[in-house]
Enzyme design. Structure first.
Site, PDB file in Angstrom:
ATOM      1  N   ASP A  52       0.822  -1.206   0.000  1.00  0.00           N
ATOM      2  CA  ASP A  52       0.000   0.000   0.000  1.00  0.00           C
ATOM      3  C   ASP A  52       0.857   1.258   0.000  1.00  0.00           C
ATOM      4  OD1 ASP A  52      -2.576  -1.295   0.166  1.00  0.00           O
ATOM      5  OD2 ASP A  52      -2.076  -1.813   2.238  1.00  0.00           O
ATOM      6  N   TYR A 111       7.025 -10.161   6.199  1.00  0.00           N
ATOM      7  CA  TYR A 111       7.018  -8.732   6.499  1.00  0.00           C
ATOM      8  C   TYR A 111       7.729  -8.481   7.823  1.00  0.00           C
ATOM      9  CZ  TYR A 111       3.413  -7.698   2.963  1.00  0.00           C
ATOM     10  OH  TYR A 111       2.710  -7.537   1.792  1.00  0.00           O
TER      11      TYR A 111
END
Length: 245
Positions: A52, A111
């Site tokens: 994002d 992540y």
């Protein structure tokens, strides 16, 4: 056709995310335009994950096809030459089978979320980590995180705009460590829901602040209701580390 797999790093601060969108700057757009400049071919770049706006990457993986063969090291040099004005670069390139797909061939995605936990903000890590001035209880956060490991319905941690057909995901790793004044949350899964990592981090921070007990994370998970989970952690603390194949 020749299929190339590239590994990319970028600072997401000035990008509207990975995916090409009309009227805004995306990582995909910058790379596709760079490839066209040296190959004269219009390519579509397929990424392993669609980060994002504001999210960074250290090991984003993507693939594209060219009609003529080029040495991988020349592709790295050419792309990095043409993306120079932007906070993006390619550090690996290899020729792969035409059956390889950066997104669909991935079996795991990793992540890391960075938190600066001290009384004063970090100039160096501005827009690169979430600054939280109040001390966080790491042991409580680790206890809470354990409830999220494994296969669950993560409806409570998905965004309202998530387009995934199923909220069922499997977290294979959620490890929280503290290094001096920085807290790092390592989170891995085959795939994620939209905002899932950031929503998990926001909820774990409430535990770390002793606003929630660790057991509240299980209650939130079982409720399958986004409204009772914690806030969404800022995008700039999140990094896509790598995809495994």
């Amino acid at each position: 056709m020749y299929r190339y797999k590239i590994t990319i790093e970028y600072l997401g601060t000035h990008f509207a995310g990975w995916q090409r969108q009309a009227g805004v700057l995306s990582v995909q757009q910058i790379l596709e335009e760079a490839i066209y400049k040296f190959s004269s071919e219009q390519v579509t770049l397929f990424g392993s994950g669609r980060t994002d706006a504001g999210v960074h990457a250290i090991g984003q993986v993507a693939h594209f096809d060219l009609s003529k063969y080029l040495e991988p090291y020349k592709i790295i040099k050419a792309i990095n030459y043409f993306v120079r004005p932007y906070d993006v670069g390619v550090w690996n390139c290899e020729l792969v089978s035409n059956n390889f797909h950066a997104r669909f061939s991935a079996i795991s995605r990793h992540y890391i979320y960075r938190i600066i936990n001290r009384t004063y903000p970090s100039v160096i890590d501005f827009n690169r980590a979430w600054w939280i001035s109040s001390p966080l209880d790491i042991l409580a956060m680790q206890k809470a995180a354990a409830y999220l490991l494994g296969k669950h319905d993560f409806t409570s941690f998905r965004s309202s705009s998530c387009q995934s057909k199923s909220p069922i995901k499997t977290l294979t790793e959620i490890n929280i460590i503290k290094e001096y004044e920085e807290i790092k949350l390592y989170i891995s899964a085959p795939s994620f829901l939209h905002y899932m990592v950031r929503n998990i981090v926001g909820s774990l921070v409430l535990v770390g602040k002793n606003i929630w007990q660790a057991e509240q994370i299980k209650n939130v998970l079982d409720a399958r209701d986004r409204k009772i989970a914690g806030p969404t952690a800022p995008a700039f603390g999140l990094y896509f580390i790598k995809a495994e194949y």
